[in-house]
Motif scaffolding. Structure first.
Motif, short mmCIF file in Angstrom:
data_model
loop_
_atom_site.label_atom_id
_atom_site.label_comp_id
_atom_site.label_asym_id
_atom_site.label_seq_id
_atom_site.Cartn_x
_atom_site.Cartn_y
_atom_site.Cartn_z
N LEU A 1 0.82 -1.20 0.00
CA LEU A 1 0.00 0.00 0.00
C LEU A 1 0.86 1.25 0.00
CD1 LEU A 1 -2.59 -1.03 2.75
CD2 LEU A 1 -3.04 -0.89 0.29
N PHE A 2 2.18 1.10 0.22
CA PHE A 2 3.08 2.23 0.39
C PHE A 2 3.57 2.78 -0.96
CE2 PHE A 2 3.26 0.26 4.51
CZ PHE A 2 3.51 1.29 5.40
N HIS A 3 3.37 4.08 -1.16
CA HIS A 3 3.92 4.73 -2.34
C HIS A 3 5.40 5.01 -2.08
CE1 HIS A 3 4.98 8.00 -5.07
NE2 HIS A 3 3.97 7.61 -5.83
N PRO A 4 6.31 4.58 -2.98
CA PRO A 4 7.73 4.88 -2.79
C PRO A 4 8.05 6.30 -3.23
CG PRO A 4 7.42 3.67 -4.82
CD PRO A 4 6.06 3.77 -4.18
N GLN A 5 9.18 6.82 -2.77
CA GLN A 5 9.61 8.13 -3.24
C GLN A 5 9.91 8.06 -4.73
OE1 GLN A 5 12.59 10.15 -0.88
NE2 GLN A 5 13.51 11.05 -2.70
N GLY A 6 9.38 9.02 -5.47
CA GLY A 6 9.60 9.03 -6.91
C GLY A 6 8.43 9.65 -7.64
N GLY A 7 8.66 10.01 -8.88
CA GLY A 7 7.61 10.63 -9.67
C GLY A 7 7.21 12.00 -9.15
N GLY A 8 8.14 12.66 -8.46
CA GLY A 8 7.85 13.98 -7.90
C GLY A 8 7.15 13.95 -6.57
N GLN A 9 6.90 12.76 -6.02
CA GLN A 9 6.15 12.62 -4.77
C GLN A 9 7.00 11.93 -3.72
OE1 GLN A 9 2.14 11.07 -5.17
NE2 GLN A 9 2.18 10.18 -3.14
N PRO A 10 6.99 12.41 -2.46
CA PRO A 10 7.73 11.72 -1.40
C PRO A 10 7.06 10.41 -1.01
CG PRO A 10 6.54 13.60 -0.50
CD PRO A 10 6.35 13.65 -1.99
N ALA A 11 7.77 9.59 -0.27
CA ALA A 11 7.25 8.29 0.13
C ALA A 11 6.18 8.41 1.22
CB ALA A 11 8.40 7.41 0.65
N ASP A 12 5.28 7.45 1.22
CA ASP A 12 4.33 7.32 2.32
C ASP A 12 5.06 7.03 3.62
OD1 ASP A 12 1.72 7.69 1.24
OD2 ASP A 12 1.73 5.66 0.39
N LYS A 13 4.38 7.34 4.72
CA LYS A 13 4.83 6.93 6.05
C LYS A 13 3.82 5.93 6.59
CE LYS A 13 7.17 11.29 7.09
NZ LYS A 13 7.25 12.44 8.02
N GLY A 14 4.23 5.16 7.60
CA GLY A 14 3.32 4.19 8.18
C GLY A 14 4.06 3.11 8.93
N TRP A 15 3.43 1.94 9.04
CA TRP A 15 3.96 0.87 9.86
C TRP A 15 3.74 -0.49 9.20
CZ3 TRP A 15 0.86 4.87 11.07
CH2 TRP A 15 1.37 5.84 11.96
N ILE A 16 4.68 -1.39 9.41
CA ILE A 16 4.53 -2.80 9.04
C ILE A 16 4.66 -3.61 10.31
CG2 ILE A 16 5.40 -4.73 7.67
CD1 ILE A 16 6.52 -2.73 5.68
N ASN A 17 3.60 -4.32 10.67
CA ASN A 17 3.56 -5.06 11.94
C ASN A 17 3.93 -4.16 13.12
OD1 ASN A 17 2.59 -7.45 10.96
ND2 ASN A 17 4.39 -8.68 11.54
N GLY A 18 3.49 -2.92 13.08
CA GLY A 18 3.73 -1.98 14.16
C GLY A 18 5.09 -1.33 14.17
N VAL A 19 5.97 -1.70 13.23
CA VAL A 19 7.31 -1.12 13.12
C VAL A 19 7.26 0.03 12.12
CG1 VAL A 19 9.73 -1.54 12.59
CG2 VAL A 19 8.35 -3.35 13.65
N ALA A 20 7.79 1.20 12.51
CA ALA A 20 7.72 2.38 11.64
C ALA A 20 8.51 2.15 10.36
CB ALA A 20 8.26 3.59 12.38
N VAL A 21 7.90 2.54 9.26
CA VAL A 21 8.58 2.51 7.96
C VAL A 21 9.32 3.84 7.81
CG1 VAL A 21 8.25 2.41 5.46
CG2 VAL A 21 6.86 0.96 6.97
#
Length: 209
Positions: free
Chosen positions: A37-57
């Motif tokens: 579900l996470f958008h990576p940095q690129g295409g003029g847009q920064p990366a999403d923030k969030g968590w995987i199994n409660g660990v910060a991405v």
């Protein structure tokens, strides 16, 4: 190849499977998922923030057809839970959608968008001149954007020859891998902070209030 769920879904939570976990040169761990579900940095847009199994991405980057999620600790292979930071996603989507609208308005004034930077506090669209392009006033952009917002044009996503295309209402489609608001009524106020012509190119700086 990572399946990019955000291409067709606005979901902020879901599940995926960890396929690979590799320690990086900086001591963090690169997590490859079967889908994300996470958008990576690129295409003029920064990366999403969030968590995987409660660990910060801490970062999301694209490597060829894979999306790598950077975490401070390793994760075991198998199923994990994904959660996107909703406020960050909303802001990035608003900025990217506003950038498209600025592109449309610039084209109507005889300019061709060639570069976009949809970062918070740094939003700008760069245009190359058409045959009869003149430096436009800010009102050219704000008036057009206000009309499209008042109509609350809906986002439309299609795929052409494997390429993702995004448009609003019947406006023209741009090839785009970024996230966007579902309709322009969700956009907020688009503020054009500066317009200038530099070395023959038109640069429009903007933000979303």
């Amino acid at each position: 190849m990572t399946e990019r769920l955000y291409y067709t879904s606005d979901a902020l939570e879901g599940t995926a499977r960890v396929l690979r976990c590799t320690e990086q040169a900086d001591g963090r761990y690169g997590i490859l998922l079967d889908r994300t579900l996470f958008h990576p940095q690129g295409g003029g847009q920064p990366a999403d923030k969030g968590w995987i199994n409660g660990v910060a991405v801490e970062g999301v980057k694209q490597q060829d057809e894979e999306v790598i999620h950077l975490l401070a600790q390793p994760l075991p292979l198998g199923e994990v839970e994904l959660k996107i930071d909703a406020d960050t996603r909303e802001l990035h989507s608003q900025l990217h959608s506003a950038g498209h609208l600025i592109g449309y308005a610039g084209e109507a004034a005889g300019w061709q968008p060639v570069k976009a930077h949809h970062w918070p506090g740094e939003g700008r669209i760069t245009f190359a001149p058409g045959e009869e392009a003149a430096e436009p006033e800010i009102a050219i952009f704000t008036d057009a954007i206000s009309r499209w917002q008042s109509a609350s044009l809906a986002r439309v996503i299609t795929f052409e020859a494997g390429r993702r295309m995004v448009r609003f209402g019947e406006l023209s489609a741009y090839g785009c891998g970024g996230t966007h608001v579902r309709a322009l009524g969700e956009l907020g106020e688009v503020v054009i902070s500066n317009i200038k012509v530099k070395k023959g190119q038109l640069i429009v700086n903007y933000t979303v209030a």
